[in-house]
Every structure is written in C-alpha cells, then in structure tokens.
Design a protein around this motif. Structure first.
Motif, PDB file in Angstrom:
ATOM      1  N   THR A  28       4.671 -15.941  -2.751  1.00 42.87           N
ATOM      2  CA  THR A  28       3.336 -16.268  -3.266  1.00 42.87           C
ATOM      3  C   THR A  28       2.821 -17.612  -2.760  1.00 42.87           C
ATOM      4  N   VAL A  32      -1.840 -15.885   3.202  1.00 43.28           N
ATOM      5  CA  VAL A  32      -2.069 -14.462   3.435  1.00 43.28           C
ATOM      6  C   VAL A  32      -3.044 -14.337   4.594  1.00 43.28           C
ATOM      7  N   VAL A  46       2.145 -13.964   5.088  1.00 47.03           N
ATOM      8  CA  VAL A  46       2.104 -12.581   4.634  1.00 47.03           C
ATOM      9  C   VAL A  46       0.970 -11.894   5.379  1.00 47.03           C
ATOM     10  N   PHE A  48      -1.756  -8.963   5.515  1.00 46.68           N
ATOM     11  CA  PHE A  48      -2.492  -8.134   4.556  1.00 46.68           C
ATOM     12  C   PHE A  48      -3.290  -7.064   5.289  1.00 46.68           C
ATOM     13  N   ASP A  81      -4.150  -0.994  -0.469  1.00 44.49           N
ATOM     14  CA  ASP A  81      -3.845  -2.308   0.085  1.00 44.49           C
ATOM     15  C   ASP A  81      -2.354  -2.373   0.386  1.00 44.49           C
ATOM     16  N   TYR A  83       0.564  -5.378   1.632  1.00 46.05           N
ATOM     17  CA  TYR A  83       0.978  -6.721   2.002  1.00 46.05           C
ATOM     18  C   TYR A  83       2.393  -6.620   2.557  1.00 46.05           C
ATOM     19  N   TYR A  85       5.733  -8.873   4.279  1.00 43.26           N
ATOM     20  CA  TYR A  85       6.411 -10.124   4.638  1.00 43.26           C
ATOM     21  C   TYR A  85       7.870  -9.789   4.935  1.00 43.26           C
ATOM     22  N   SER A  90       4.221  -5.001  -0.676  1.00 43.38           N
ATOM     23  CA  SER A  90       3.537  -4.997  -1.965  1.00 43.38           C
ATOM     24  C   SER A  90       2.186  -4.318  -1.809  1.00 43.38           C
ATOM     25  N   GLY A  93       0.109  -7.683  -3.843  1.00 41.30           N
ATOM     26  CA  GLY A  93       0.349  -9.068  -3.451  1.00 41.30           C
ATOM     27  C   GLY A  93       1.106  -9.860  -4.498  1.00 41.30           C
ATOM     28  N   LYS A  94       1.524  -9.213  -5.592  1.00 38.50           N
ATOM     29  CA  LYS A  94       2.227  -9.900  -6.680  1.00 38.50           C
ATOM     30  C   LYS A  94       3.602  -9.305  -6.945  1.00 38.50           C
ATOM     31  N   TRP A  96       6.694  -7.387  -5.481  1.00 41.35           N
ATOM     32  CA  TRP A  96       7.278  -7.154  -4.165  1.00 41.35           C
ATOM     33  C   TRP A  96       8.531  -6.299  -4.267  1.00 41.35           C
TER      34      TRP A  96
END
Length: 125
Positions: A28, A32, A46, A48, A81, A83, A85, A90, A93-94, A96
C-alpha cells in the motif's frame, strides 16, 4: 548436478514465498502506475489495469521453425480492476492474494488447417 540443486532450490523458495501472506502494508506504500503510463525509475510500483480500459496485448512468434520472427499486437479490456505487484494480485488494491489464487491462467494452441492458433484464457477466481 549443481544445476539440478539450483533449480530445485529456486522452486522450493518460490513455493515457500507463495505460502506467505501478502505484505499488504508494504504494498500500500508503493506508487500505483496505470498500465500504459511511465513507471518510476527509482522505486518498485504496483501496476493497475482498470476495468473497461483497452490495453495492448502483444504476441511474439519466434523460433527456428519460423522463417522470420513475427509480432502481432491487439488490445484487450478487463471486466474487473486488476492490481499486480510481483506475484501478488488484487481487484480492489487493498486485499492482496497470491496471483495464482486470484487469477486462473491457461495457455494453449496448435497448428490446424486454419493455421497456428494461440489461446490465452484468464479467469477471475
């Protein structure tokens, strides 16, 4: 023989890493970067892929069986969506997960009378 042990060690370490929980707090804090944008040069980030956004898909056909290398470019649009890494993924984005737990990936294809068929299937889990 050394190579066999090195390969085994790499697979073992990768397997162990996939069993660990995601380093959510560290992720986090990373910037991004939306697919297609310029990534920062000095830090990890990250990536996106927003739902509904067309992004490039590139297929490279290389090898000794081809008379020349070929590249095909197209575009794809995700329904959700995404994400990414390293080996973490994810949808918000929160939260994972290991990417293999969140995304099913299948590659396949072959030759037939219509030519060379290449298939990529991505499934949200």
């Amino acid at each position: 023989m050394k190579h066999v042990f090195a390969v085994f060690a790499i697979f073992a370490l990768t397997g162990c890493a996939s069993l660990q929980s995601a380093p959510t707090e560290a992720i986090t804090k990373l910037p991004v970067v939306r697919v297609g944008s310029q990534p920062p040069e000095t830090t990890e980030y990250v990536t996106f892929y927003p739902a509904g956004f067309a992004f490039p898909v590139k297929l490279n056909a290389t090898g000794s069986l081809f008379a020349s290398a070929n590249r095909v470019e197209s575009q794809a649009i995700l329904a959700k969506d995404l994400y990414l890494y390293k080996y973490w993924a994810s949808h918000d984005g929160k939260t994972w997960e290991n990417s293999h737990k969140l995304i099913g990936v299948e590659f396949g294809g072959g030759f037939d009378v219509n030519g060379l068929q290449a298939n990529i299937k991505l499934e949200a889990k």
